[in-house]
Design a protein around this motif. Sequence first.
Motif, mmCIF file in Angstrom:
data_model
loop_
_atom_site.group_PDB
_atom_site.id
_atom_site.type_symbol
_atom_site.label_atom_id
_atom_site.label_comp_id
_atom_site.label_asym_id
_atom_site.label_seq_id
_atom_site.Cartn_x
_atom_site.Cartn_y
_atom_site.Cartn_z
ATOM 1 N N MET A 71 0.803 -1.288 -0.126
ATOM 2 C CA MET A 71 0.007 -0.069 0.017
ATOM 3 C C MET A 71 0.833 1.141 0.054
ATOM 4 N N GLU A 72 2.113 1.328 -0.452
ATOM 5 C CA GLU A 72 3.085 2.279 -0.110
ATOM 6 C C GLU A 72 2.769 3.571 -0.735
ATOM 7 N N TYR A 73 1.916 3.509 -1.818
ATOM 8 C CA TYR A 73 1.605 5.036 -2.535
ATOM 9 C C TYR A 73 0.730 5.621 -1.951
ATOM 10 N N ILE A 74 -0.127 4.920 -0.707
ATOM 11 C CA ILE A 74 -1.260 5.401 -0.222
ATOM 12 C C ILE A 74 -0.928 5.560 1.382
ATOM 13 N N PHE A 75 -0.318 4.426 1.967
ATOM 14 C CA PHE A 75 -0.213 4.140 3.348
ATOM 15 C C PHE A 75 1.383 3.744 3.515
ATOM 16 N N MET A 76 1.957 4.087 4.527
ATOM 17 C CA MET A 76 3.508 3.594 5.045
ATOM 18 C C MET A 76 2.926 2.458 6.205
ATOM 19 N N LEU A 77 3.478 1.612 6.185
ATOM 20 C CA LEU A 77 3.234 0.289 7.170
ATOM 21 C C LEU A 77 4.528 0.095 7.922
ATOM 22 N N GLY A 78 4.448 -0.466 9.069
ATOM 23 C CA GLY A 78 5.530 -0.923 9.941
ATOM 24 C C GLY A 78 6.742 0.295 10.312
ATOM 25 N N GLU A 79 7.836 -0.165 10.531
ATOM 26 C CA GLU A 79 8.807 0.630 10.760
ATOM 27 C C GLU A 79 9.973 1.122 9.932
ATOM 28 N N LYS A 80 10.109 0.011 8.934
ATOM 29 C CA LYS A 80 11.311 -0.063 7.997
ATOM 30 C C LYS A 80 10.998 0.553 6.672
ATOM 31 N N GLN A 81 9.887 0.411 6.224
ATOM 32 C CA GLN A 81 9.359 0.972 4.953
ATOM 33 C C GLN A 81 9.159 2.363 5.068
ATOM 34 N N PRO A 82 8.476 3.127 6.155
ATOM 35 C CA PRO A 82 8.685 4.431 6.162
ATOM 36 C C PRO A 82 10.101 5.093 6.157
ATOM 37 N N VAL A 83 10.867 4.526 6.545
ATOM 38 C CA VAL A 83 12.055 5.104 6.836
ATOM 39 C C VAL A 83 12.950 5.277 5.293
ATOM 40 N N GLN A 84 12.793 3.783 4.831
ATOM 41 C CA GLN A 84 13.240 3.767 3.407
ATOM 42 C C GLN A 84 12.805 4.661 2.497
ATOM 43 N N TRP A 85 11.297 4.558 2.206
ATOM 44 C CA TRP A 85 10.773 5.678 1.418
ATOM 45 C C TRP A 85 11.031 7.032 1.628
ATOM 46 N N ALA A 86 11.226 7.543 3.012
ATOM 47 C CA ALA A 86 11.470 8.825 3.362
ATOM 48 C C ALA A 86 12.903 9.278 2.915
ATOM 49 N N LYS A 87 13.867 8.454 3.088
ATOM 50 C CA LYS A 87 15.105 8.620 2.747
ATOM 51 C C LYS A 87 15.374 8.783 1.078
ATOM 52 N N LYS A 88 14.575 8.242 0.502
ATOM 53 C CA LYS A 88 14.577 8.258 -0.992
ATOM 54 C C LYS A 88 13.667 9.464 -1.563
ATOM 55 N N LYS A 89 13.001 10.029 -0.653
ATOM 56 C CA LYS A 89 11.839 10.940 -1.061
ATOM 57 C C LYS A 89 10.828 10.548 -1.933
ATOM 58 N N LYS A 90 10.380 9.166 -1.589
ATOM 59 C CA LYS A 90 9.508 8.764 -2.579
ATOM 60 C C LYS A 90 7.841 8.835 -2.084
#
Length: 447
Positions: free
Chosen positions: A238-257
């Motif tokens: 669901m990453e284009y709408i929701f960030m789930l868990g603790e690792k996925q949000p960090v990964q996407w945030a760092k890549k500015k995705k």
Amino acid sequence: MVKERSLDGNMGKGQQGQSSAQVSKKNTYTWDEVKEHSSKTDKWVVIENGVYDVSKWVTRHPGGFKVLSHYAGEDATDAFVAFHPDKELVTKYLKPLCIGSLEKDNKPKSSIVTDMRNLRSKVEQLNLLKPNLWFYAAHLGHILALDVLGWFVMWYFGTGWLPYLTSAFLLLVVQGQSGWFQHDLGHLSVFKKSSWNHALHGFILGGMKGSSAHWWNYRHFQHHAKPNIIMKDPDIRMEYIFMLGEKQPVQWAKKKKGFMPYDHQQSYFFFILPPLLLPLYFHYEYTSHILRKKVWIDVFWMVFFFTKLFVTFGPLLGVSGAFFFYLFVRFMESHWFVWVTQMNHIPMKIDYDDKKEWLPMQLQATCNVDPSFFNDWFTGHLNYQIEHHLFPTMPRHNFHKIVPDVKALCRKHGLPYQTKTLFCAFADIVRSLKRSGEIWHDAYYHT
């Protein structure tokens, strides 16, 4: 012959395919060699001590090619046992795929693996995988009865707001309970013969719900094979709408995705996922799936469903009115479906695949909800999510019988066994979304 399982965790009756004795005359491979075969076109799996080349078989696998792909280069024994109730049938398909055996490892098996396989043997010995057909007959009976009653109310009392809402509520129950029933059929839990399960699964999911059994199998077994595993469980994509868990949000945030204000996702969740998943996104996904895969039997059942809808409600509401009525029921069902299916998983650990054993992998991704007559009925016994994930082919009316043993096993190995109230489980969805959104915000703006 398939050997009886002994207390040291060897192969159990009716479980693993070929024994090591059957493949000992062929080549032997080390784990390092097996792990090398995990690419897109080259896939080996280990089941018990046998090494199987499934590179070409994956495209023919009834559960979809991704389920096998997720275990390429790994020990798939426990997943194989959990998903296949008819071991004699699947062993026939396994035989020609066997290319050798795993080199003998002098290291003892993990006690978690041994104890889990012993518990599986106990489940089989107690006949807890045997369905009670009267239970399922009663369940199907109340679905069909309410389906007829939903139409009768509007036909007899007219299309005023009260009969309209009453009929919609009755059909909401039909759709919700059909969803739980098709789930049992998809897991081959209702009949001894897999073909009977598949046949009725197609009718319930297609003829009663206008959906696709092939699409459901393709998607759902990936979830069970690797629950809450990033890039492997479609239920958390669901990453284009929701960030789930603790690792996925960090990964996407760092890549500015991503493009959503994820730090507010706990608020916009109420306006996106519960109301729109079934009437909007799932319609698109399963329709495109069956047309792309050319699953004509599912096309037939979808045509049957919508023909029935317009024949029964068309004369009462008109064609457009009948379709709007259908979407209204699906809109309400979507709320029911989302809250029940997400309460056991979204608040749990969501991580990349670290190849844990079957028991800890399922436990970290699932939790239970307190049992009661209402909770069992309302959730289709998915409040016993831990037991369901450990034994996916177990008929749901038997889940409560194995709970004490599962709890004892968890205590022995220091593994968490979480049980919540229904409303706490619902609230934890929102709390976990809030926490993940905050993690994304901190990583996005402070790194």
